[in-house]
Design a protein around this motif. Structure first.
Motif, PDB file in Angstrom:
ATOM      1  N   PRO A  10       0.798  11.590  -6.150  1.00 41.87           N
ATOM      2  CA  PRO A  10       1.125  11.405  -4.732  1.00 41.87           C
ATOM      3  C   PRO A  10       2.422  12.102  -4.327  1.00 41.87           C
ATOM      4  O   PRO A  10       2.596  12.441  -3.166  1.00 41.87           O
ATOM      5  N   MET A  11       3.315  12.301  -5.272  1.00 37.84           N
ATOM      6  CA  MET A  11       4.634  12.850  -4.934  1.00 37.84           C
ATOM      7  C   MET A  11       4.637  14.371  -5.046  1.00 37.84           C
ATOM      8  O   MET A  11       3.779  14.952  -5.712  1.00 37.84           O
ATOM      9  N   ASN A  12       5.598  14.995  -4.373  1.00 36.06           N
ATOM     10  CA  ASN A  12       5.671  16.459  -4.447  1.00 36.06           C
ATOM     11  C   ASN A  12       6.466  16.906  -5.675  1.00 36.06           C
ATOM     12  O   ASN A  12       7.015  16.095  -6.413  1.00 36.06           O
ATOM     13  N   ARG A  13       6.536  18.210  -5.881  1.00 35.39           N
ATOM     14  CA  ARG A  13       7.160  18.749  -7.090  1.00 35.39           C
ATOM     15  C   ARG A  13       8.638  18.398  -7.187  1.00 35.39           C
ATOM     16  O   ARG A  13       9.174  18.159  -8.269  1.00 35.39           O
ATOM     17  N   THR A  28       4.453   8.288   0.330  1.00 32.80           N
ATOM     18  CA  THR A  28       3.276   8.422   1.193  1.00 32.80           C
ATOM     19  C   THR A  28       3.414   7.395   2.312  1.00 32.80           C
ATOM     20  O   THR A  28       4.318   6.568   2.289  1.00 32.80           O
ATOM     21  N   GLU A  29       2.537   7.446   3.255  1.00 34.42           N
ATOM     22  CA  GLU A  29       2.437   6.380   4.254  1.00 34.42           C
ATOM     23  C   GLU A  29       2.298   5.055   3.497  1.00 34.42           C
ATOM     24  O   GLU A  29       1.516   4.951   2.557  1.00 34.42           O
ATOM     25  N   PHE A  40       4.420   1.437  -6.930  1.00 37.34           N
ATOM     26  CA  PHE A  40       3.053   1.536  -6.389  1.00 37.34           C
ATOM     27  C   PHE A  40       2.606   0.196  -5.812  1.00 37.34           C
ATOM     28  O   PHE A  40       3.344  -0.796  -5.896  1.00 37.34           O
ATOM     29  N   ALA A  41       1.409   0.199  -5.260  1.00 34.33           N
ATOM     30  CA  ALA A  41       0.880  -1.020  -4.636  1.00 34.33           C
ATOM     31  C   ALA A  41       0.979  -2.201  -5.599  1.00 34.33           C
ATOM     32  O   ALA A  41       0.581  -2.110  -6.762  1.00 34.33           O
ATOM     33  N   GLY A  42       1.536  -3.283  -5.115  1.00 30.49           N
ATOM     34  CA  GLY A  42       1.684  -4.488  -5.932  1.00 30.49           C
ATOM     35  C   GLY A  42       3.081  -4.658  -6.487  1.00 30.49           C
ATOM     36  O   GLY A  42       3.488  -5.775  -6.814  1.00 30.49           O
ATOM     37  N   GLU A  86       0.873  -1.174   0.000  1.00 31.03           N
ATOM     38  CA  GLU A  86       0.000   0.000   0.000  1.00 31.03           C
ATOM     39  C   GLU A  86       0.908   1.221   0.000  1.00 31.03           C
ATOM     40  O   GLU A  86       1.937   1.227   0.677  1.00 31.03           O
ATOM     41  N   GLY A  87       0.545   2.245  -0.750  1.00 30.41           N
ATOM     42  CA  GLY A  87       1.325   3.477  -0.768  1.00 30.41           C
ATOM     43  C   GLY A  87       2.210   3.596  -1.994  1.00 30.41           C
ATOM     44  O   GLY A  87       2.110   2.805  -2.929  1.00 30.41           O
ATOM     45  N   VAL A  88       3.088   4.596  -1.978  1.00 32.22           N
ATOM     46  CA  VAL A  88       3.977   4.884  -3.101  1.00 32.22           C
ATOM     47  C   VAL A  88       5.404   5.016  -2.585  1.00 32.22           C
ATOM     48  O   VAL A  88       5.631   5.614  -1.539  1.00 32.22           O
ATOM     49  N   VAL A  89       6.337   4.422  -3.326  1.00 29.00           N
ATOM     50  CA  VAL A  89       7.741   4.426  -2.930  1.00 29.00           C
ATOM     51  C   VAL A  89       8.576   5.048  -4.037  1.00 29.00           C
ATOM     52  O   VAL A  89       8.290   4.858  -5.215  1.00 29.00           O
TER      53      VAL A  89
END
Lengths: 241, 241
Positions: free
Chosen positions: A174-177, A100-101, A79-81, A58-61
Motif C-alpha cells: 500500500p505504501m510508496n517507495r 491510504t484512505e 493496519f486494520a485492527g 480501515e486502511g494503512v497508517v
DNA sequence: CGAAAACTTGACTGAGGTCAAGTGGTGTGG
DNA sequence: CCACACCACTTGACCTCAGTCAAGTTTTCG
C-alpha cells in the motif's frame, strides 16, 4: 489465518491469547465513530500531548519521526485492527499519517486506562500488546543494524506477505517507495534497484506500483537473513536426517 | 540526579512516576538472593523459555541476538536497578550476558505477574516500564536508521554521560569496543577511529580504555544529530575545519 | 616477563548514497 | 478521446562513508 492483528509487522505466528488481546482491546473503540482520514493526512503529531489512542478501522497508517534536515524514519506501519499510541506515556513520540484512505476510531487515554483497570481481561491484553510491540521493535533493530539492502527488502516483503492477503501469491504494497525506504533505512533508489534485482532473478514479479506477485516465498525467506534457519546453503531442509 | 534507573538508555528526563515505577517493581526482587555472575557469563539464552525475570543488582549486562555468520546485535545495555525480561511473553528473544562482574536477582515470571496483579500500584508501574522500553527502542531505531558513525558515537556517549556518573565530566565506559560497535551497528575499527577523531577535536579525552573525559558536552549533544536542537548554529560551527 | 587479548591505525574496497536523466502511468482540461 | 503535465518510479554514472584486511601498539594477565 488471522482475522485481525494487534500490531503491524508482528511475526506471523501468534498465540491465540495474543489475538484475543488485540480483539478485546479493539472492542473498546467500537463506541466511538469511525472518522475518515484522507491519504497523506496526519492523525496525530510528534510532541503533542497524547490525549487519545487510535484504532485503525480501515486502511494503512505510518508512524514516523523527523530528525533534522528532512531525515525521516518510519518506525512502523499499522493496519486494520491495530492500535496506535498504546505504548505512550505523555506525549506522542511519532507523527501518524494515513498512507491510504483510512477510517480511524479514537478513545481518550484516560478512559482507555480506566477501562483497562476495570476489567480483569483487559490488563493482560494490554500488557500482551506492549510485549508484541517490543518484539517487533527488537526485530526492526536487528534489520537496521545488520541486514543489507536485499535482506531488508526480503524481510519486508515476507512480513507483508504473512498478513492475510486476498489472492494467494499476490501481495499488496500500500505504501510508496519513499515510505518503504524510510522504514528500511535505505534510499528510494536502492529500494527500486533491489526490487528490480529480485524480479530479474524471478523471485517476485512487480504488478504495477502497488502489487507484487511472490514467485518463490521460500527463497524470499531464505534471503531475508533471519538465519538460524537452513544454515547449509541450498534449501533441502526437507529431507534431513 | 537519578538514584536508580529502570531501563538502560532511557532519556535522561524521567517523570517521578517512572522512577517510582522502577523502584516499586525492583522491590519484588529483594526477597531473592543476589547471585554473582562473572564478566562474560550468560544470564539467559535466546530461545529458552522465559521462566524468570532478572534484576541487575550490580554491574552491567548486554542483551544481544545473533543472526547467522556471527552477526551480533546488542539491542540494549542494562545497569544497576534495571529489570531484564519485562517485555517477554514466552521465550527469551535475546541472550543476556554480564559485561562486567554482576550481581543478579531473579524472580519467576509467574510470581512476578501474580504480584503485579495483586497490587494496585504495580500494574501501572509495570506498564510504565514497558512504555519506557518502547521509547528507548524507538530512539535506537532512529539512530540505526539515519545517523552516521559520529552521530551514533556522540548519542551513545551522551546517554552514558546522562546516567549518574561519579566524577563530573568523567564517564565510565564499562563495555569494550566490540560491544559498542555491535550496539551502534558499526565495526570495531569505525568506533575506534571515531573516538580518535572526537579526541583530536578536543571534544572528549580517552583516559584508558574504559573512561572518557567529556570536554564539551554541549558540542557532543549537538553532534549527536537529535536535531530540533539549535538549528541556528550559534555554537561557532563556523570556524572549525 | 612473555603471550594473548584489546585496541588503534593505515591502505584499500565496495555497498549503497547522491545526482541526474529517462520512463511510464494517471489524472485533468480541452 | 487525446494532449499534456505531473508525479512516482527506474536506471545510470559517479562518489563516499564505513567496512575489510593487515599491521602495529598497548594493556592485561598468567
Amino acid at each position: 489465518m488471522l482475522m485481525q492483528n494487534n500490531h503491524a509487522f508482528e511475526n506471523a505466528e501468534k498465540t491465540g491469547e495474543a489475538i484475543n488481546a488485540g480483539q478485546s482491546l479493539s472492542s473498546l473503540f467500537l463506541s466511538s465513530a469511525a472518522e475518515p482520514v484522507a491519504a497523506g493526512k496526519a492523525i496525530c503529531w510528534e510532541g503533542d500531548q497524547a490525549k487519545h489512542l487510535f484504532q485503525v478501522e480501515e486502511g494503512v497508517v505510518r508512524l514516523h519521526r523527523i530528525i533534522g534536515e528532512g531525515r525521516r524514519v518510519i518506525t512502523a506501519f499499522h493496519f486494520a485492527g491495530d492500535l496506535i499510541g498504546a505504548s505512550l506515556q505523555n506525549d506522542f513520540i511519532f507523527t501518524a499519517e494515513a498512507v491510504t484512505e483510512c477510517k480511524i476510531r479514537r478513545m481518550s487515554r484516560k478512559s482507555f486506562h480506566d477501562e483497562v483497570a476495570r476489567s480483569d481481561a483487559l490488563g493482560p491484553a494490554y500488557i500482551s500488546l506492549l510485549c508484541q510491540e517490543a518484539a517487533a521493535a527488537h526485530e526492526q533493530m536487528v534489520l537496521l543494524s545488520k541486514k543489507n539492502a536485499e535482506e531488508r527488502l526480503c524481510s519486508f516483503i515476507v512480513k507483508l506477505a504473512s498478513r492475510r492477503n486476498p489472492r494467494q501469491g499476490l501481495v499488496r504494497i500500500p505504501m510508496n517507495r519513499q515510505d518503504i525506504a524510510d522504514h528500511l533505512g535505505l534510499t528510494i533508489e536502492t529500494v527500486s534497484r533491489t526490487i528490480t534485482k529480485l524480479a530479474s532473478r524471478n523471485i517476485v514479479i512487480p504488478e504495477g506500483r502497488h502489487d507484487l506477485r511472490i514467485v518463490n516465498l521460500a527463497r524470499l525467506k531464505q534471503l531475508s537473513g533471519d538465519a538460524d534457519d537452513f544454515s547449509d546453503d541450498s534449501c533441502h531442509r526437507v529431507n534431513l536426517h
